[in-house]
Design an enzyme around this catalytic site. Sequence first.
Site, PDB file in Angstrom:
ATOM      1  N   LYS A   7      23.881  27.201  19.438  1.00 53.04           N
ATOM      2  CA  LYS A   7      24.149  26.095  20.833  1.00 53.04           C
ATOM      3  C   LYS A   7      25.938  26.127  21.027  1.00 53.04           C
ATOM      4  CE  LYS A   7      21.339  23.351  18.945  1.00 53.04           C
ATOM      5  NZ  LYS A   7      20.712  22.071  17.755  1.00 53.04           N
ATOM      6  N   ASP A  59      20.504  14.407  22.208  1.00 52.92           N
ATOM      7  CA  ASP A  59      18.813  15.530  21.521  1.00 52.92           C
ATOM      8  C   ASP A  59      17.810  14.220  22.582  1.00 52.92           C
ATOM      9  OD1 ASP A  59      19.446  17.812  19.700  1.00 52.92           O
ATOM     10  OD2 ASP A  59      19.775  16.603  18.113  1.00 52.92           O
ATOM     11  N   GLN A  88      23.138  17.665  13.545  1.00 51.09           N
ATOM     12  CA  GLN A  88      21.868  18.423  13.579  1.00 51.09           C
ATOM     13  C   GLN A  88      21.265  17.922  12.341  1.00 51.09           C
ATOM     14  OE1 GLN A  88      21.507  21.725  14.927  1.00 51.09           O
ATOM     15  NE2 GLN A  88      19.850  22.287  13.758  1.00 51.09           N
TER      16      GLN A  88
END
Length: 311
Positions: A53, A120, A97
Amino acid sequence: MAARILDGTKIAAEIRAEVAAQVKTLAASGVRPGLAVVLVGHNPASEVYVRGKVKSSEEVGLYSEQHTPAESLTTDELLALIADLNRRDEIDGILVQLPLPPQIDAKKVLLAVDPAKDVDGFHPMNVGYLSTQRPGLVPCTPAGVMEILKRSGIAVAGQEAVVVGRSDIVGKPVAMLLLNQNATVTVCHSKTRDLPEVCRRADILVAAIGRAGMVTRDYVKPGATVIDVGINRVTERKEFERLFGGKSFSGNKKREESFLAKGSTLAGDVHPEVAEVAGALTPVPGGVGPLTIAMLMANTVKAARMRRGIA
Ligand code: NAP
């Protein structure tokens, strides 16, 4: 006839190039979208994802920063970090995460992320926006599935879509996106009766289960589009043979060499034999996977625009 293979790596590269062009345009007006990635502790798989990422952010020209607090972090300490990232104007996207260590209340943490920076798309506010068709941030993997369909010219409206899996991060949002685009959607799960029969109704079948090669040819209507979201690590020789030993799988030589060298290979939820019946199919690896990071980049730019009211 063998299925058309939908090349996720190529589609992801197209999206990243478009995002890079948008970042350039924003830079001309003095805006550089910023992404903060929070990785708590040392989960090897998460470390690989986070590296990907951050690398991708740099490639498309985003500002990115990584926060790596220790495994022993408390919920309150993580909430304080999120509050700080929420406050900072140069941060447009915040990604925590998962999975988080067990002592951390993950739901509380995801709820604390400013919905405007929730790249997200997991915050209930964004879930609500998606289900009521309002502008918001859409979870990356499901958004990636829709990009594959769109960019491969596969019609969605009026089609029968079956989604196997009902998780908050994949199954449910994919189902909602398909419904929003006028598919007739059935969502299946571990309690669904006659699963192969229900799946055979699908013009578009999405597998997000987490079981290597569970979707065999009996689940697939000839000519259907099959999107394989699953990522499963196969380490047993017998399982490898079940999945990749058949004559139908053209790539088995290369895959076998890599399996022998590494002791594992990645397999989707869809058995490779499905390529003999499906009309189109996403491979694993190289299908949905690459789209997830590309959509994260796209979401960060989208968040920057939305927060600043840039059309
Ligand atoms: P998850 O939270 O474990 O959900 C799995 C879903 O599959 C559940 O709804 C479960 O049903 C259903 N299921 C399990 N066994 C089943 C069976 N035998 N028959 C029918 N349904 C069954 O998994 P997830 O997070 O959604 O992830 C799914 C897969 O996608 C995993 O392989 C994951 O690694 C992969 N993934 C890939 C990406 C990517 O970037 N490509 C991103 C995220 C996830 P119940 O609800 O009844 O338990």
